[in-house]
Design an enzyme around this catalytic site. Sequence first.
Site, short mmCIF file in Angstrom:
data_model
loop_
_atom_site.label_atom_id
_atom_site.label_comp_id
_atom_site.label_asym_id
_atom_site.label_seq_id
_atom_site.Cartn_x
_atom_site.Cartn_y
_atom_site.Cartn_z
N ARG A 1 0.81 -1.22 0.00
CA ARG A 1 0.00 0.00 0.00
C ARG A 1 0.84 1.26 0.00
NH1 ARG A 1 -5.34 -1.71 1.74
NH2 ARG A 1 -5.97 0.43 1.43
N ARG B 1 -2.74 7.23 1.42
CA ARG B 1 -3.06 8.44 2.18
C ARG B 1 -1.96 8.98 3.07
NH1 ARG B 1 -8.39 5.81 4.26
NH2 ARG B 1 -6.81 4.19 4.20
N ARG C 1 -6.14 12.81 -4.87
CA ARG C 1 -7.34 12.08 -4.47
C ARG C 1 -8.56 13.00 -4.39
NH1 ARG C 1 -11.21 9.74 -3.92
NH2 ARG C 1 -11.86 8.15 -2.45
N ASP D 1 -7.21 -1.44 -6.97
CA ASP D 1 -7.72 -2.05 -5.75
C ASP D 1 -8.18 -3.47 -6.06
OD1 ASP D 1 -8.41 -1.11 -2.84
OD2 ASP D 1 -9.93 -2.54 -3.46
N TYR E 1 -15.48 -9.90 0.93
CA TYR E 1 -16.03 -8.55 0.72
C TYR E 1 -17.37 -8.61 -0.01
CZ TYR E 1 -11.76 -6.35 2.36
OH TYR E 1 -10.72 -5.93 3.14
O1 CP3 Z 1 0.10 1.26 -3.34
C1 CP3 Z 1 -0.46 0.17 -3.45
O2 CP3 Z 1 -0.26 -0.80 -2.70
C2 CP3 Z 1 -1.40 -0.04 -4.64
C3 CP3 Z 1 -2.76 0.17 -4.37
C4 CP3 Z 1 -3.61 -0.73 -3.50
C5 CP3 Z 1 -4.79 -0.22 -2.88
N1 CP3 Z 1 -5.45 -1.26 -2.30
C6 CP3 Z 1 -5.21 1.19 -2.92
C7 CP3 Z 1 -6.22 1.68 -1.97
C8 CP3 Z 1 -3.54 -2.10 -3.20
C9 CP3 Z 1 -2.47 -3.11 -3.56
C10 CP3 Z 1 -4.72 -2.43 -2.46
C11 CP3 Z 1 -5.03 -3.79 -2.00
C12 CP3 Z 1 -6.18 -4.02 -1.14
N2 CP3 Z 1 -7.40 -3.37 -1.16
C13 CP3 Z 1 -6.27 -5.05 -0.16
C14 CP3 Z 1 -5.20 -6.06 0.14
C15 CP3 Z 1 -4.13 -5.55 1.04
C16 CP3 Z 1 -4.56 -5.31 2.46
O3 CP3 Z 1 -4.46 -4.14 2.88
O4 CP3 Z 1 -4.98 -6.25 3.16
C17 CP3 Z 1 -7.55 -4.96 0.43
C18 CP3 Z 1 -8.06 -5.85 1.54
C19 CP3 Z 1 -8.24 -3.91 -0.22
C20 CP3 Z 1 -9.65 -3.46 0.02
C21 CP3 Z 1 -9.73 -2.06 0.46
N3 CP3 Z 1 -9.43 -0.98 -0.34
C22 CP3 Z 1 -10.16 -1.57 1.70
C23 CP3 Z 1 -10.58 -2.43 2.88
C24 CP3 Z 1 -10.10 -0.18 1.65
C25 CP3 Z 1 -10.57 0.80 2.70
C26 CP3 Z 1 -9.61 0.89 3.81
C27 CP3 Z 1 -8.44 1.76 3.44
O5 CP3 Z 1 -7.30 1.31 3.57
O6 CP3 Z 1 -8.73 2.88 3.02
C28 CP3 Z 1 -9.61 0.18 0.36
C29 CP3 Z 1 -9.38 1.56 -0.15
C30 CP3 Z 1 -8.07 1.87 -0.75
N4 CP3 Z 1 -7.38 1.07 -1.59
C31 CP3 Z 1 -7.35 3.09 -0.58
C32 CP3 Z 1 -6.19 2.96 -1.34
C33 CP3 Z 1 -5.11 4.01 -1.51
C34 CP3 Z 1 -7.80 4.30 0.21
C35 CP3 Z 1 -8.96 4.93 -0.46
C36 CP3 Z 1 -8.91 6.42 -0.53
O7 CP3 Z 1 -7.88 7.01 -0.89
O8 CP3 Z 1 -9.95 7.02 -0.27
#
Ligand code: CP3
Length: 339
Positions: free
Chosen positions: A27, A31, A40, A77, A153
């Site tokens: 990740r 943020r 964003r 994502d 999910y």
């Molecule tokens: O930089 C990177 O790693 C690439 C981008 C990436 C995102 N999500 C961007 C994101 C990757 C590889 C993911 C994977 C992901 N997404 C996982 C597996 C890894 C882990 O953390 O367990 C999972 C379970 C998700 C599902 C997901 N996406 C959730 C539960 C959430 C909300 C919680 C949170 O962290 O915000 C997201 C949103 C998300 N995915 C954001 C980002 C940058 C934040 C959203 C925003 O900017 O408003």
Amino acid sequence: MTNATTTAVAKVLKGGKNTPPPIWLMRQAGRYLPEYRQIRQHFKDFIEFCLQPEAVTRVTLQPIQRFDFDAAIIFSDILVIPHALGQRVQFIEGTGPVLDHVDWATFLEKAEKQSVLPFLSPVFDAIRLTRQALVPEKSLIGFVGSPWTLACYMLQQGKVKDAPSGNYSPPFINSLLRILQKHCADFLTAQIQAGCDVIQIFDSWASLVPHPYQEDYLWKPLQFITESIQKKFPHIPIVYYGRGVNQFYPTLALRLPGICFGLDQTVSPEWAALHVQTPVQGNLDPERLVRGEFKDSVERILDFLSLKPFVFNLGHGILPQTPLENVHQLVDQIRNKTY
Ligand code: CP3
């Protein structure tokens, strides 16, 4: 075109030279970066943001520009697959993902015949643009969520609390997983064709599977995906990140030759060095990086895991409240150590 085996992370995951280990962070675009938050705010809808190739390329490159990490991971994502299949995904500030309620019989029937690739074509454009902008030594990582983690999910509409297997029958879950595994393999194939040279499978909710169902819900879909990729692209390393199931990695390594493992922070580097006979990635606790108390942990990780092909990473995603200065210190510590 870059030769896939020459990028820093791909080289190590194929068993190559290791010190100092390459580093990237799960990740890493997100943020905790002010430049990410800046872009964003121009997008109301997160999925829409993930489908804008120029914006995706910019945020994918941000952590490389700031920290000189050895790999970029394409900004997207895991939930783009359910969205592409017609289960709408929204990200609500402070709540996380919210997925629409769907009628599962109709959904499965449609999802079986559909392809996710046309809908996801902006992701492939972003991969091509990012590859052009990256220096040849940097790896470009593509990814998917595992079928099980996606199902968690999808069936709980975003709030993953416990195993959905309590409310749905095993034949139903199996048919959903069989459909998802095919879409995951197709999506990874297209990401590789567009220019990714390492792939990672995120199984963040693997530990929720009741033990008797691990075979059907976790290992069979994983085997399907890894075999279909390895058949077509034997030179592309595959990393499986199964949160909470690291103790199964030694047996899994025998069953799925060529796979690499992402370690979470629950396993000790000593244990992994001794028992996981594959290249590994991991596993600093992201909370330590937030608190700035990571020097000794990092030293231990490097002492034990640098003995084998190893890529430095966190045990889970970087937290939004992580101070940037701590990330700089982490990279310096890893690169300046005497090995
Ligand atoms: O930089 C990177 O790693 C690439 C981008 C990436 C995102 N999500 C961007 C994101 C990757 C590889 C993911 C994977 C992901 N997404 C996982 C597996 C890894 C882990 O953390 O367990 C999972 C379970 C998700 C599902 C997901 N996406 C959730 C539960 C959430 C909300 C919680 C949170 O962290 O915000 C997201 C949103 C998300 N995915 C954001 C980002 C940058 C934040 C959203 C925003 O900017 O408003």
